[in-house]
Design an enzyme around this catalytic site. Structure first.
Site, mmCIF file in Angstrom:
data_model
loop_
_atom_site.group_PDB
_atom_site.id
_atom_site.type_symbol
_atom_site.label_atom_id
_atom_site.label_comp_id
_atom_site.label_asym_id
_atom_site.label_seq_id
_atom_site.Cartn_x
_atom_site.Cartn_y
_atom_site.Cartn_z
ATOM 1 N N GLY A 131 -20.425 13.109 21.540
ATOM 2 C CA GLY A 131 -19.727 12.748 22.779
ATOM 3 C C GLY A 131 -19.958 11.335 23.281
ATOM 4 N N PHE A 144 -13.324 20.809 33.725
ATOM 5 C CA PHE A 144 -13.585 20.504 32.325
ATOM 6 C C PHE A 144 -12.911 19.189 31.973
ATOM 7 C CE2 PHE A 144 -13.796 20.557 27.803
ATOM 8 C CZ PHE A 144 -15.054 21.110 27.580
ATOM 9 N N LYS A 203 -22.502 16.202 36.205
ATOM 10 C CA LYS A 203 -21.726 17.244 36.894
ATOM 11 C C LYS A 203 -22.441 17.832 38.086
ATOM 12 C CE LYS A 203 -18.192 19.293 34.068
ATOM 13 N NZ LYS A 203 -17.879 20.244 33.015
ATOM 14 N N GLU A 228 -25.920 9.659 26.862
ATOM 15 C CA GLU A 228 -25.316 10.991 26.880
ATOM 16 C C GLU A 228 -23.918 10.867 27.494
ATOM 17 O OE1 GLU A 228 -24.920 13.983 26.182
ATOM 18 O OE2 GLU A 228 -26.300 15.370 27.117
ATOM 19 N N ASP A 229 -22.969 11.662 27.002
ATOM 20 C CA ASP A 229 -21.632 11.607 27.601
ATOM 21 C C ASP A 229 -21.623 12.238 28.988
ATOM 22 O OD1 ASP A 229 -22.076 14.175 26.567
ATOM 23 O OD2 ASP A 229 -20.096 14.368 25.654
ATOM 24 N N ARG A 234 -10.993 13.405 22.038
ATOM 25 C CA ARG A 234 -12.072 12.420 22.153
ATOM 26 C C ARG A 234 -11.539 10.995 22.242
ATOM 27 N NH1 ARG A 234 -17.109 14.873 21.170
ATOM 28 N NH2 ARG A 234 -17.117 16.542 19.637
ATOM 29 N N ASP A 271 -24.466 18.404 32.258
ATOM 30 C CA ASP A 271 -23.909 19.550 32.976
ATOM 31 C C ASP A 271 -25.072 20.362 33.545
ATOM 32 O OD1 ASP A 271 -22.441 21.632 33.937
ATOM 33 O OD2 ASP A 271 -21.636 22.279 32.018
ATOM 34 N N ASP A 308 -14.826 16.089 24.335
ATOM 35 C CA ASP A 308 -13.852 16.890 23.604
ATOM 36 C C ASP A 308 -13.651 18.262 24.229
ATOM 37 O OD1 ASP A 308 -16.527 17.875 22.782
ATOM 38 O OD2 ASP A 308 -15.369 19.149 21.430
HETATM 39 P P1 IMP Z 1 -25.792 20.650 29.339
HETATM 40 O O1 IMP Z 1 -26.800 20.910 28.260
HETATM 41 O O2 IMP Z 1 -25.385 21.911 30.069
HETATM 42 O O3 IMP Z 1 -26.208 19.554 30.299
HETATM 43 O O4 IMP Z 1 -24.442 20.222 28.613
HETATM 44 C C1 IMP Z 1 -24.246 18.935 28.148
HETATM 45 C C2 IMP Z 1 -23.227 18.932 27.013
HETATM 46 O O5 IMP Z 1 -22.179 19.888 27.213
HETATM 47 C C3 IMP Z 1 -22.546 17.573 26.953
HETATM 48 O O6 IMP Z 1 -23.222 16.674 26.097
HETATM 49 C C4 IMP Z 1 -21.161 17.930 26.434
HETATM 50 O O7 IMP Z 1 -21.143 17.945 25.028
HETATM 51 C C5 IMP Z 1 -20.908 19.333 26.934
HETATM 52 N N1 IMP Z 1 -20.085 19.345 28.174
HETATM 53 C C6 IMP Z 1 -20.476 19.712 29.413
HETATM 54 N N2 IMP Z 1 -19.464 19.613 30.298
HETATM 55 C C7 IMP Z 1 -18.397 19.148 29.602
HETATM 56 C C8 IMP Z 1 -17.019 18.820 29.985
HETATM 57 O O8 IMP Z 1 -16.561 18.909 31.129
HETATM 58 N N3 IMP Z 1 -16.225 18.377 28.962
HETATM 59 C C9 IMP Z 1 -16.666 18.231 27.678
HETATM 60 N N4 IMP Z 1 -17.921 18.532 27.290
HETATM 61 C C10 IMP Z 1 -18.785 18.986 28.244
HETATM 62 MG MG MG Z 2 -19.158 18.564 23.288
#
Ligand code: IMP
Ligand code: MG
Length: 190
Positions: free
Chosen positions: A57, A165, A144, A112-113, A178, A116, A172
């Site tokens: 990402g 989302f 987020k 990091e992209d 992407r 969440d 993606d």
């Molecule tokens: P976390 O581990 O819950 O913080 O999730 C982080 C990862 O989930 C990111 O690196 C993304 O790959 C994916 N992700 C979370 N939210 C989104 C979104 O809104 N769109 C796309 N990918 C997301």
């Molecule tokens: Mg992803």
């Protein structure tokens, strides 16, 4: 809010509708310039800086970001897979691509992209810290849940993301979208 009827956007989506553009390419570029300048100023110029992108990402964000950092640095990537987020095995994060770069003694900025739940970072950071970097900071394009109980909050955050989302600029949905030069919403999260 902008409607995504721009012909280029429609072409890139293969005619599929997307909700709306949340951050335009121009907004992203302006913010990435600021973040690059902040990272540039954050570390003594004689210290070693390693910018580590979390695949996939972060690939577009990292490519734009490092070009806004006017000091010596090195780039590497890592790829992580997590298992059993809600299962008994929760806690597992496995590196499916381990960076070749040595972290020891370097200032490491993990790119990091989007953050969440923070699960990925909470699991990954101790693993990277165990390799003895001089410092370890996170730079996330999107965040987020700014009030979440992350062990380590990103030092740099591009934008607070709405609870939707998001796709584009590296993000993606099932590997699609992407390559959009902007960030769009696929709709509100239930
Ligand atoms: P976390 O581990 O819950 O913080 O999730 C982080 C990862 O989930 C990111 O690196 C993304 O790959 C994916 N992700 C979370 N939210 C989104 C979104 O809104 N769109 C796309 N990918 C997301
Ligand atoms: Mg992803």
């Amino acid at each position: 809010m902008l409607q995504t009827t721009h012909p280029e956007a429609v072409a890139r989506m293969g005619g599929r509708p997307i909700g709306r553009v949340v951050f335009t390419a121009a907004q992203i570029q302006a913010r990435v310039r600021e973040m690059g300048a902040e990272i540039e100023a954050a570390f003594p110029v004689d210290d070693e800086l390693l910018v580590l992108g979390l695949l996939k990402g972060s690939f577009i964000f990292l490519a734009d970001l490092v070009r806004q950092i006017r000091r010596p640095l090195q780039v590497d990537f890592l790829s992580a897979a997590s298992y059993g987020k809600n299962a008994a095995s929760a806690g597992e994060v496995r590196l499916v691509y381990d960076p070749e770069a040595v972290l020891e003694g370097k200032h490491v900025v993990l790119v990091e992209d989007i953050v969440d739940s923070g699960y990925t970072l909470n699991r990954l950071l101790p693993l990277l810290r165990s390799r003895g970097p001089r410092s370890l900071e996170v730079c996330a394009l999107l965040h987020k849940r700014l009030a979440s109980g992350l062990v380590t909050e990103p030092r740099w955050i591009g934008f607070a993301a709405p609870p939707e989302f998001l796709v584009g600029y590296g993000l993606d949905f099932s590997e699609d979208f992407r390559h959009l030069p902007f960030i769009a919403s696929l709709g509100e999260l239930k």
